[in-house]
Design a protein around this motif. Sequence first.
Motif, mmCIF file in Angstrom:
data_model
loop_
_atom_site.group_PDB
_atom_site.id
_atom_site.type_symbol
_atom_site.label_atom_id
_atom_site.label_comp_id
_atom_site.label_asym_id
_atom_site.label_seq_id
_atom_site.Cartn_x
_atom_site.Cartn_y
_atom_site.Cartn_z
ATOM 1 N N TRP A 171 12.113 -0.032 15.849
ATOM 2 C CA TRP A 171 11.267 -0.914 15.547
ATOM 3 C C TRP A 171 9.881 0.010 15.049
ATOM 4 C CZ3 TRP A 171 14.343 -1.524 19.869
ATOM 5 C CH2 TRP A 171 14.839 -2.617 19.788
ATOM 6 N N VAL A 172 9.458 -0.683 13.933
ATOM 7 C CA VAL A 172 8.229 0.320 13.236
ATOM 8 C C VAL A 172 7.358 -0.931 12.959
ATOM 9 C CG1 VAL A 172 7.566 1.545 11.654
ATOM 10 C CG2 VAL A 172 9.754 1.840 12.323
ATOM 11 N N GLU A 173 6.017 -0.846 13.460
ATOM 12 C CA GLU A 173 5.274 -1.913 13.298
ATOM 13 C C GLU A 173 3.531 -1.329 13.494
ATOM 14 O OE1 GLU A 173 6.720 -4.333 16.484
ATOM 15 O OE2 GLU A 173 5.866 -3.218 17.977
ATOM 16 N N ASP A 174 2.926 -2.005 12.724
ATOM 17 C CA ASP A 174 1.252 -2.023 12.746
ATOM 18 C C ASP A 174 1.206 -0.507 12.273
ATOM 19 O OD1 ASP A 174 1.061 -4.587 13.486
ATOM 20 O OD2 ASP A 174 1.383 -4.067 15.679
ATOM 21 N N CYS A 175 1.657 0.076 11.016
ATOM 22 C CA CYS A 175 1.273 1.236 10.723
ATOM 23 C C CYS A 175 0.539 1.472 9.448
ATOM 24 C CB CYS A 175 2.619 2.054 10.476
ATOM 25 S SG CYS A 175 3.069 2.406 12.280
ATOM 26 N N SER A 176 -0.209 2.249 8.971
ATOM 27 C CA SER A 176 -0.646 2.354 7.694
ATOM 28 C C SER A 176 -0.247 3.931 7.058
ATOM 29 C CB SER A 176 -2.051 2.259 7.850
ATOM 30 O OG SER A 176 -2.522 1.122 8.305
ATOM 31 N N PHE A 177 0.088 3.660 5.517
ATOM 32 C CA PHE A 177 0.427 4.916 5.100
ATOM 33 C C PHE A 177 -0.496 5.164 3.868
ATOM 34 C CE2 PHE A 177 4.984 3.428 6.390
ATOM 35 C CZ PHE A 177 4.852 3.733 7.384
ATOM 36 N N ILE A 178 -0.978 6.082 3.853
ATOM 37 C CA ILE A 178 -2.431 6.498 2.696
ATOM 38 C C ILE A 178 -1.982 7.603 1.997
ATOM 39 C CG2 ILE A 178 -4.646 6.498 2.474
ATOM 40 C CD1 ILE A 178 -3.901 4.173 4.352
ATOM 41 N N GLY A 179 -1.431 7.317 0.939
ATOM 42 C CA GLY A 179 -1.164 8.557 -0.173
ATOM 43 C C GLY A 179 0.193 9.201 0.238
ATOM 44 N N THR A 180 1.064 8.587 0.944
ATOM 45 C CA THR A 180 2.369 9.225 1.036
ATOM 46 C C THR A 180 3.180 9.085 -0.143
ATOM 47 O OG1 THR A 180 3.349 7.175 2.118
ATOM 48 C CG2 THR A 180 2.282 8.765 3.532
ATOM 49 N N ASP A 181 3.932 10.179 -0.536
ATOM 50 C CA ASP A 181 4.549 10.016 -1.777
ATOM 51 C C ASP A 181 5.596 8.790 -1.693
ATOM 52 O OD1 ASP A 181 3.866 12.416 -2.491
ATOM 53 O OD2 ASP A 181 5.483 13.549 -1.916
ATOM 54 N N ILE A 182 6.459 8.296 -0.704
ATOM 55 C CA ILE A 182 7.318 7.121 -0.476
ATOM 56 C C ILE A 182 6.429 6.606 0.806
ATOM 57 C CG2 ILE A 182 9.309 6.071 -0.033
ATOM 58 C CD1 ILE A 182 10.435 8.405 -1.845
ATOM 59 N N GLY A 183 6.492 5.021 0.755
ATOM 60 C CA GLY A 183 6.122 4.316 2.077
ATOM 61 C C GLY A 183 7.106 4.382 3.027
ATOM 62 N N LEU A 184 8.258 3.382 2.983
ATOM 63 C CA LEU A 184 9.191 3.409 3.748
ATOM 64 C C LEU A 184 10.442 4.113 3.030
ATOM 65 C CD1 LEU A 184 8.789 -0.409 4.802
ATOM 66 C CD2 LEU A 184 8.503 1.632 6.427
ATOM 67 N N ARG A 185 10.953 5.001 3.671
ATOM 68 C CA ARG A 185 11.978 5.946 3.003
ATOM 69 C C ARG A 185 13.410 5.979 3.758
ATOM 70 N NH1 ARG A 185 11.373 12.419 1.529
ATOM 71 N NH2 ARG A 185 12.795 12.391 -0.205
ATOM 72 N N ILE B 274 11.255 -3.635 10.775
ATOM 73 C CA ILE B 274 9.854 -3.387 10.577
ATOM 74 C C ILE B 274 8.798 -4.335 10.161
ATOM 75 C CG2 ILE B 274 8.652 -1.862 8.544
ATOM 76 C CD1 ILE B 274 11.483 -0.253 8.330
ATOM 77 N N ASN B 275 7.697 -4.295 10.721
ATOM 78 C CA ASN B 275 6.628 -5.379 10.375
ATOM 79 C C ASN B 275 5.350 -4.929 10.480
ATOM 80 O OD1 ASN B 275 5.694 -7.923 10.573
ATOM 81 N ND2 ASN B 275 5.663 -8.274 12.711
ATOM 82 N N ASN B 276 4.427 -5.586 9.499
ATOM 83 C CA ASN B 276 3.056 -5.236 9.644
ATOM 84 C C ASN B 276 2.799 -3.609 9.018
ATOM 85 O OD1 ASN B 276 2.089 -7.815 10.056
ATOM 86 N ND2 ASN B 276 1.992 -7.241 12.293
ATOM 87 N N ILE B 277 3.257 -3.346 7.835
ATOM 88 C CA ILE B 277 2.651 -1.945 7.253
ATOM 89 C C ILE B 277 2.116 -2.132 6.059
ATOM 90 C CG2 ILE B 277 3.891 -0.151 6.166
ATOM 91 C CD1 ILE B 277 5.045 -0.568 9.096
ATOM 92 N N ASN B 278 0.824 -1.340 6.181
ATOM 93 C CA ASN B 278 -0.086 -1.346 4.846
ATOM 94 C C ASN B 278 0.065 -0.235 4.303
ATOM 95 O OD1 ASN B 278 -1.310 -3.815 5.363
ATOM 96 N ND2 ASN B 278 -2.316 -2.839 7.034
ATOM 97 N N MET B 279 0.069 -0.013 2.866
ATOM 98 C CA MET B 279 0.375 1.128 2.100
ATOM 99 C C MET B 279 -0.739 1.294 1.083
ATOM 100 S SD MET B 279 4.480 1.257 1.304
ATOM 101 C CE MET B 279 5.475 0.112 2.498
ATOM 102 N N ILE B 280 -1.177 2.401 0.699
ATOM 103 C CA ILE B 280 -2.524 2.485 -0.352
ATOM 104 C C ILE B 280 -2.313 3.939 -1.114
ATOM 105 C CG2 ILE B 280 -4.980 2.777 -0.979
ATOM 106 C CD1 ILE B 280 -5.700 1.377 1.694
#
Length: 556
Positions: free
Chosen positions: A348-362, A378-384
């Motif tokens: 389970w992956v939830e409520d995470c933020s990825f800021i500037g990662t090359d790929i988000g979910l890989r 996987i639930n509630n993921i933010n990426m920028i």
Amino acid sequence: MNSFKKHYSRTLKSALGLLLVLPQLCMAQEPARPIIQQVEFKKDTLSISNCGAKGDGQFLNTASINQTIRTCSERGGGVVLVPAGIWLTGPIEMQNNVNLHLKRDAVLLFTKDFDQYKLVESNWEGEPAWRNQNPISGKNLYNIAITGNGIIDGNGGAWRMVKKSKLTASQWKNLVASGGTVDPKSEIWYPSASSLKGSQEKKAGVIRPGTTIDDFKDVKDFLRPNLLVFTNCKKILLEGVTIQNSPAWNVHPLLCEDLTLRKLSVRNPWYGQNGDGVDVESCKNVLIEDCTFDVGDDGICIKSGRDKAGRDRGKPTENVIIRNNVVYHAHGGFVIGSEMSGGARNIWVEDCSFIGTDIGLRFKTTRGRGGVVENIFINNINMIDIPGEAILFDMYYAAVDPVPLAGEKRSSVKTITLPVTEETPQFKNFYIKNIVAKGASKGIFLRGLPEMHIQNIWIEHATLEANKGIEIIEASQINLKNIVLKTTENNPLIAINNSSAIKLDNIQALDAPELYIEVAGEKSSDIRLSKSNTKAAKTVSQFIAGSTNKSLTIKN
């Protein structure tokens, strides 16, 4: 009699239809979440300074620290205190029932004297291998912890090779002037001739029949250790500390059970070769929460061994909860693979933020791995600002950086069909929902194998701002629902190649695409697009490379 036959036929068809639906219904039901057992310690405290350690950054404290840890364990356990100071040390070996606690103004700094690290039988990228001893290690231990707010620094710059392409001209000049050696093409700096020699050997250090430790001494400098490795341990806590500057991976639990990582800060230079944040390998019952990663390779990664070694071990990573984490620079925010030959399940992956990662979910693998990855929620993921794909499944992983450097040319994948064997990997039963990506190269990319499609993937409620929309290759039973796409290079918005049973429900393009959906390949079939704003496109559909309009049904 005829009426009986008709009734029987209808009943049989209904039953068969139910049998086809039941597996998906069962797969959609989440298994019970694990309960991770927590550590407990006596309050007795021993300070390393009381055992002869000196925090002056000059005195080598290896013996003093290890003696303090052994004494604490022999007395029934408790807390080993690392007070304020810079504590230079060689390898530290944890013991049962010990909590190594670092004060906030304490720095545990590992020496760059390679002679302090002996060659030991270890593990490298999922295979048994000779490596330099890990700066912090423990094997077959019970009830151990590293806590506090101090810093653990692996002095990784002394170990790592560095690519010229990842530095400015002045940085490269200064690095070369510092010592070490450069490869014949003047593209990579190595800290020593031994390190360079090791890079020129295939799978240097990997244990093979007929080899001994003596066969690897001339490439010892190349055999970088992971910073913190616990093997076959139970009830582990890592909490609060900063773990940084690793020679290779930062944190590597292997074959462990009941592991908690909480409020860690894990750091590496962005160019740090193999500088992963945490690699959870063949572990059971894991909690990773409230951590921050900013590293040189994958951020939070799930593994279970490589190829035959991983399959023979046969230990999946399972029962993992990952929540409330932030990943800054990394090759991937949350990653599974590519060494996943023992499988992975119930994550389970939830409520995470990825800021500037090359790929988000890989999610990455390749032929030869084998292994089954399934039941991923996987639930509630933010990426920028994701330079690559927001969501990526790729079964053609080639061990290269996920985003090509400027001017770099890569050959396209050659598609061939091979027999299905134990070496054929599988990705199936992923349930992904509530995703927001603001800035990516591509929203969703799925690429399976002709002989083994990526199967039963559900992605729902996603808003993806990306250059390109959705690409699906060699996949089956893919369900995308309530997806909003804002694209700049939208020709086509959706591309599907040799895939079947694709259900696209309520796909909305914020910017009118030239071409809404392109279908390619004679094996493409049963593609259903519904409740989507296809009329906004100049051209709704296009069929190429052997596909026909019979493969696609559109209902608005």
